[in-house]
Design a protein around this motif. Sequence first.
Motif, PDB file in Angstrom:
ATOM      1  N   GLY A 246       0.757  -1.243   0.000  1.00 26.82           N
ATOM      2  CA  GLY A 246       0.000   0.000   0.000  1.00 26.82           C
ATOM      3  C   GLY A 246       0.782   1.285   0.000  1.00 26.82           C
ATOM      4  N   ALA A 247       2.108   1.248   0.064  1.00 25.34           N
ATOM      5  CA  ALA A 247       2.889   2.481  -0.007  1.00 25.34           C
ATOM      6  C   ALA A 247       2.873   3.014  -1.440  1.00 25.34           C
ATOM      7  CB  ALA A 247       4.320   2.229   0.447  1.00 25.34           C
ATOM      8  N   ARG A 248       2.968   4.347  -1.612  1.00 26.24           N
ATOM      9  CA  ARG A 248       2.954   4.887  -2.980  1.00 26.24           C
ATOM     10  C   ARG A 248       4.280   4.631  -3.682  1.00 26.24           C
ATOM     11  NH1 ARG A 248       5.609   9.607  -4.230  1.00 26.24           N
ATOM     12  NH2 ARG A 248       6.288  10.957  -2.528  1.00 26.24           N
ATOM     13  N   ASN A 354       3.466   3.749  21.570  1.00 26.30           N
ATOM     14  CA  ASN A 354       2.771   2.994  20.525  1.00 26.30           C
ATOM     15  C   ASN A 354       1.266   3.118  20.644  1.00 26.30           C
ATOM     16  OD1 ASN A 354       5.371   2.098  20.054  1.00 26.30           O
ATOM     17  ND2 ASN A 354       5.022   0.003  20.746  1.00 26.30           N
ATOM     18  N   SER A 355       0.791   3.045  21.878  1.00 28.63           N
ATOM     19  CA  SER A 355      -0.642   3.015  22.156  1.00 28.63           C
ATOM     20  C   SER A 355      -1.396   4.128  21.450  1.00 28.63           C
ATOM     21  CB  SER A 355      -0.840   3.107  23.672  1.00 28.63           C
ATOM     22  OG  SER A 355      -2.198   3.181  24.016  1.00 28.63           O
ATOM     23  N   TRP A 356      -0.856   5.336  21.492  1.00 30.07           N
ATOM     24  CA  TRP A 356      -1.563   6.498  20.934  1.00 30.07           C
ATOM     25  C   TRP A 356      -1.402   6.584  19.425  1.00 30.07           C
ATOM     26  CZ3 TRP A 356      -4.815   7.431  24.417  1.00 30.07           C
ATOM     27  CH2 TRP A 356      -4.476   7.248  25.764  1.00 30.07           C
ATOM     28  N   CYS A 357      -0.318   6.061  18.894  1.00 32.93           N
ATOM     29  CA  CYS A 357      -0.199   5.982  17.437  1.00 32.93           C
ATOM     30  C   CYS A 357      -1.238   5.009  16.880  1.00 32.93           C
ATOM     31  CB  CYS A 357       1.212   5.549  17.040  1.00 32.93           C
ATOM     32  SG  CYS A 357       2.486   6.774  17.408  1.00 32.93           S
ATOM     33  N   TYR A 358      -1.399   3.858  17.562  1.00 31.80           N
ATOM     34  CA  TYR A 358      -2.389   2.881  17.114  1.00 31.80           C
ATOM     35  C   TYR A 358      -3.783   3.507  17.058  1.00 31.80           C
ATOM     36  CZ  TYR A 358       1.128  -0.641  18.606  1.00 31.80           C
ATOM     37  OH  TYR A 358       2.257  -1.391  18.778  1.00 31.80           O
ATOM     38  N   ILE A 359      -4.187   4.163  18.141  1.00 33.71           N
ATOM     39  CA  ILE A 359      -5.563   4.639  18.228  1.00 33.71           C
ATOM     40  C   ILE A 359      -5.819   5.784  17.255  1.00 33.71           C
ATOM     41  CG2 ILE A 359      -5.194   6.310  20.099  1.00 33.71           C
ATOM     42  CD1 ILE A 359      -8.223   4.010  19.601  1.00 33.71           C
ATOM     43  N   SER A 360      -4.822   6.616  17.005  1.00 35.20           N
ATOM     44  CA  SER A 360      -5.038   7.716  16.055  1.00 35.20           C
ATOM     45  C   SER A 360      -5.186   7.172  14.637  1.00 35.20           C
ATOM     46  CB  SER A 360      -3.886   8.726  16.132  1.00 35.20           C
ATOM     47  OG  SER A 360      -2.652   8.128  15.815  1.00 35.20           O
ATOM     48  N   MET A 361      -4.450   6.110  14.287  1.00 36.53           N
ATOM     49  CA  MET A 361      -4.596   5.515  12.952  1.00 36.53           C
ATOM     50  C   MET A 361      -5.933   4.796  12.816  1.00 36.53           C
ATOM     51  SD  MET A 361      -0.800   4.180  11.820  1.00 36.53           S
ATOM     52  CE  MET A 361      -0.192   3.554  13.382  1.00 36.53           C
ATOM     53  N   GLU A 362      -6.323   4.055  13.846  1.00 36.82           N
ATOM     54  CA  GLU A 362      -7.606   3.359  13.807  1.00 36.82           C
ATOM     55  C   GLU A 362      -8.748   4.372  13.684  1.00 36.82           C
ATOM     56  OE1 GLU A 362     -11.056   0.961  14.785  1.00 36.82           O
ATOM     57  OE2 GLU A 362     -10.440   2.860  15.684  1.00 36.82           O
ATOM     58  N   GLY A 363      -8.668   5.471  14.439  1.00 35.86           N
ATOM     59  CA  GLY A 363      -9.697   6.500  14.369  1.00 35.86           C
ATOM     60  C   GLY A 363      -9.714   7.219  13.033  1.00 35.86           C
ATOM     61  N   ALA A 364      -8.546   7.408  12.432  1.00 35.51           N
ATOM     62  CA  ALA A 364      -8.482   8.088  11.137  1.00 35.51           C
ATOM     63  C   ALA A 364      -9.248   7.303  10.079  1.00 35.51           C
ATOM     64  CB  ALA A 364      -7.028   8.264  10.703  1.00 35.51           C
ATOM     65  N   GLU A 365      -9.153   5.978  10.117  1.00 37.19           N
ATOM     66  CA  GLU A 365      -9.906   5.165   9.167  1.00 37.19           C
ATOM     67  C   GLU A 365     -11.399   5.226   9.465  1.00 37.19           C
ATOM     68  OE1 GLU A 365      -7.231   1.983   7.010  1.00 37.19           O
ATOM     69  OE2 GLU A 365      -8.365   1.142   8.690  1.00 37.19           O
ATOM     70  N   ARG A 366     -11.745   5.140  10.724  1.00 40.32           N
ATOM     71  CA  ARG A 366     -13.142   5.064  11.132  1.00 40.32           C
ATOM     72  C   ARG A 366     -13.875   6.384  10.936  1.00 40.32           C
ATOM     73  NH1 ARG A 366     -15.638   1.911  15.194  1.00 40.32           N
ATOM     74  NH2 ARG A 366     -13.607   0.978  15.526  1.00 40.32           N
ATOM     75  N   GLU A 367     -13.249   7.483  11.323  1.00 39.88           N
ATOM     76  CA  GLU A 367     -13.959   8.759  11.382  1.00 39.88           C
ATOM     77  C   GLU A 367     -13.659   9.693  10.215  1.00 39.88           C
ATOM     78  OE1 GLU A 367     -16.173   8.802  13.620  1.00 39.88           O
ATOM     79  OE2 GLU A 367     -15.409   7.015  14.607  1.00 39.88           O
ATOM     80  N   MET A 368     -12.540   9.484   9.517  1.00 46.58           N
ATOM     81  CA  MET A 368     -12.167  10.423   8.466  1.00 46.58           C
ATOM     82  C   MET A 368     -12.038   9.782   7.098  1.00 46.58           C
ATOM     83  SD  MET A 368      -9.744  13.322  10.084  1.00 46.58           S
ATOM     84  CE  MET A 368     -10.530  14.570  11.095  1.00 46.58           C
ATOM     85  N   GLY A 369     -12.322   8.494   6.992  1.00 45.00           N
ATOM     86  CA  GLY A 369     -12.261   7.843   5.694  1.00 45.00           C
ATOM     87  C   GLY A 369     -10.863   7.723   5.140  1.00 45.00           C
ATOM     88  N   ILE A 370      -9.853   7.777   5.995  1.00 46.39           N
ATOM     89  CA  ILE A 370      -8.464   7.668   5.566  1.00 46.39           C
ATOM     90  C   ILE A 370      -8.069   6.187   5.550  1.00 46.39           C
ATOM     91  CG2 ILE A 370      -6.063   8.170   6.223  1.00 46.39           C
ATOM     92  CD1 ILE A 370      -7.134  10.792   7.469  1.00 46.39           C
ATOM     93  N   THR A 371      -7.442   5.757   4.489  1.00 50.44           N
ATOM     94  CA  THR A 371      -6.989   4.369   4.399  1.00 50.44           C
ATOM     95  C   THR A 371      -5.525   4.299   4.816  1.00 50.44           C
ATOM     96  OG1 THR A 371      -8.548   3.900   2.611  1.00 50.44           O
ATOM     97  CG2 THR A 371      -6.695   2.384   2.886  1.00 50.44           C
ATOM     98  N   VAL A 372      -5.283   3.787   6.001  1.00 47.85           N
ATOM     99  CA  VAL A 372      -3.911   3.595   6.464  1.00 47.85           C
ATOM    100  C   VAL A 372      -3.337   2.401   5.712  1.00 47.85           C
ATOM    101  CG1 VAL A 372      -2.458   3.067   8.458  1.00 47.85           C
ATOM    102  CG2 VAL A 372      -4.481   4.535   8.727  1.00 47.85           C
ATOM    103  N   PRO A 373      -2.177   2.530   5.094  1.00 46.47           N
ATOM    104  CA  PRO A 373      -1.645   1.439   4.260  1.00 46.47           C
ATOM    105  C   PRO A 373      -1.343   0.187   5.076  1.00 46.47           C
ATOM    106  CG  PRO A 373      -0.016   3.173   4.551  1.00 46.47           C
ATOM    107  CD  PRO A 373      -1.298   3.713   5.088  1.00 46.47           C
ATOM    108  N   ASP A 374      -1.484  -0.947   4.425  1.00 48.05           N
ATOM    109  CA  ASP A 374      -1.290  -2.230   5.094  1.00 48.05           C
ATOM    110  C   ASP A 374       0.134  -2.394   5.629  1.00 48.05           C
ATOM    111  OD1 ASP A 374      -3.874  -3.017   4.802  1.00 48.05           O
ATOM    112  OD2 ASP A 374      -3.534  -4.302   3.056  1.00 48.05           O
ATOM    113  N   TRP A 375       1.111  -1.764   4.980  1.00 45.54           N
ATOM    114  CA  TRP A 375       2.475  -1.942   5.467  1.00 45.54           C
ATOM    115  C   TRP A 375       2.611  -1.385   6.889  1.00 45.54           C
ATOM    116  CZ3 TRP A 375       5.820   1.715   7.218  1.00 45.54           C
ATOM    117  CH2 TRP A 375       5.576   3.053   6.864  1.00 45.54           C
ATOM    118  N   LEU A 376       1.924  -0.271   7.156  1.00 44.57           N
ATOM    119  CA  LEU A 376       1.998   0.323   8.487  1.00 44.57           C
ATOM    120  C   LEU A 376       1.295  -0.571   9.503  1.00 44.57           C
ATOM    121  CD1 LEU A 376       1.502   4.200   8.703  1.00 44.57           C
ATOM    122  CD2 LEU A 376       2.645   2.716  10.348  1.00 44.57           C
TER     123      LEU A 376
END
Length: 829
Positions: A246-248, A354-376
């Motif tokens: 998923g990286a560009r 790590n904990s807060w990086c995880y939750i911000s990425m999970e929330g970005a997908e859920r609430e903002m429609g952002i697709t976090v790449p699978d590699w991350l």
Amino acid sequence: MLCNLPARRTVLSVFLLALASLPAQVTVRTMPGYPNAPRLDPNERHLCRPLTDVVLWGNTDLTAGAGYTWTWSFASNPDVIVRSNGTPVTQVTGTVTNTQFIHTIVQFELQNGRTLADVMCTLHVDNGAGSQGHRQVGVRIVDVLDPASNEPLERQGIDASIAVANGMRYLYLRQATDGSWQSQGSQYPYASTAFACWAFQNQGHFERNADEDIYAAVVKKGLEFILLSGIFDSDITAPRADVARGARADGISDMNNNNRTIILGGADGGVHGVRRGYSVGIATAAVVATNDPTHVVDLPGTHILDGLTYREIVEDAIDWMGAQQATGFGTWGGRGGWCYDPDSGSNCSDMSCNSWCYISMEGAEREMGITVPDWLKEECEWGVFGHQADSNAAGGVPFGYRDVNNGQPALIGGGLSALALARTATPPHRGQVIATRTNLNTLELCRDAALRWLGGAWNNGRTAFSWQGGNLGNLYAMWTNARGLRLTAEGMGLPLGENLKLQQGSDRFDWATGMMYDANNQPIGMSPPGSPHRGYYQHLLEDVPQLTSGAIGDQGSWVFNTQLAPMLDTAFAVLVLTPKVFFSTCPGNLPPDLTSGPPNNTVRTHVGGNGGFVLTFGPPEPVQQIARIDVESFGLANFSFDPPTLGITGQVVCHFTPSAAQVTTGGAPHVVRITAWDDCTPSLSRVIDINLEVCTCATAASVSTVGPGWPGTLGVPALTSSLPTPCLALQLQHQNALGTDGTGCLWIGVTGVMSPTPFGGMVYVDPWLGPAGVHAYVLPVAGATVAIPVPCAATILCGQVVFAQAFQLDPGASHGISATAGLRLVVGG
């Protein structure tokens, strides 16, 4: 004053006095509660218990000065006595000393055997020089014996709502002038501010509701403090990124292809210096919590983030996380994690970062429609790999701090959040790293092992504070676990709103409420004080409750220990007591919207008549179906629904036929309580009370026109009215014939006349003396509605004739005044 005019004053005199009496308007806001955004549902009033101190408060945009006064007034309700210092009052007045916190303390006493009642409270502010303003807020008084509160979980839910409201008031009063909130010793100011903003936003308070929401400005200022710390970073190199996942481009962390990352909290200092690995994830979560990806940033002054959307900022912040994620060495070596001072070449992985990086990425997908790449996401699995031992231990396996050692309850929430993020990866990338383990080789096995350990260690002496340790008694740990457990419950397919049950030996308990369950998942009672199974809600509401005495500025706070300031403790407590990780407008995260057709939810009919009212099931979940409707009619009429089956959408009609035994007496309506559930949120319901007025008046209510009106700029204005019926306010709508905002005046009386005026047209009504007869008001372009209360005296008023007419100052009229036709209204059942 206008209301004291003799009955035969000329129309011109009425208007001149009306114009002079209209004050300049100032902005007044009140504490959260219906009808102020975001509390737009009548059931979202400010909650309180009978005879407890209630702080009523608001603010104004006036600058403080001598002679400013305020008045809190209370709409009459025969079932409620409002007391101030023990004395019954209809209003409380005072001098404005703080325009940002205009408050009084009252108590509400229920009467007539009622266990639930509503009172509308109005804050009026006057600067003594012609500037005035007011705003209302609804208060709902709920006795613990009321059906809405007489079960343990219902009572706990209401107490939690009250506590959250008091906690947010405390945070409002504690925000610094620069928009920040502080932790002990001013550590991590951007992270502390982010937690407070997150708490407000999870209650639906967003900067976009500035006109009505008293907290909108607070959230805006807090977010500005965070965003002003943002800096660009050109380092987008991520050695582990690859196009296949998923990286560009291979080795590049740049989702939106703008060749940069953003560091939120980049200047975070305090006693720890710059600790970006810790602050960035938390600050990003606060921006995610705005639930507003298209919002365009406009910061005070000139700033590099101006013109960017929240979505772009979050994407670039996650790109920074990708670029700074540890690549590790050997079997693990910190791969997939972050430290306080992150670097992609680092071999450090700190679960508290790590904990807060995880939750911000999970929330970005859920609430903002952002697709976090699978590699991350797959790299994050390496963090689980390195922090949780690969063991079949019967008692479960925790997540460690910087490796598999030093397992603490607070770290479980971080690990569970990593698993929630990994779960969203696209096969075949989901769970591939963990699959290489011997024992805990699936996401589910890792999750279950962590949950077993957490249940067993729930209150095993772990009440002392440490950032990554502790549990009950440590609000940082409580919020970390609460969000991880909520995400896990969703991933396990639990109905929305249902909490996970943890296991300690043979005991099963709800981590949030403290409810105990048997082996068949049936509730058997709440965990008593001193139990090792106390839920987070019990701990915050009963064991270590918030301050309710002392200085008003301290009330509403939680104070647990000296490691965190009360501001940060309180923000964590509000987040824990809010049953969501991020506020969401997605279907299923809110109870059904249930409204009724009649004004003020009041239905009027007479004995032998066919009564009925319409229930509308609509936004925010218009596509969902009603799964269940309950009616508490308290022994009154029989009710039936049309359509008669469940699974309906849109509207449903409720029918009833009242009898003589159900005639309303004493002015108090019968109350019919409707509760509805939809098929998406079975754990959430909406309750609406219908006031049922039954009278013996068989005269039909009617409205008819008397004579012609007199034209203004746009022709003859119209005056229309609802049917006049006892106990139900008469709604008169005055059309604007000027085309711009103007001044209107309504006359209403019991005597009709036919009197010509020197200004053209006729007067058709002899107004009553006093405020009930003459009403002056601003007349917007869209028109104005004037509500006239009709007393609950059906025997006296049945068949009573009333006349009404309205006028408007209008330069386009022949003599400066337009007039409507008259109305003849007959009061009936």
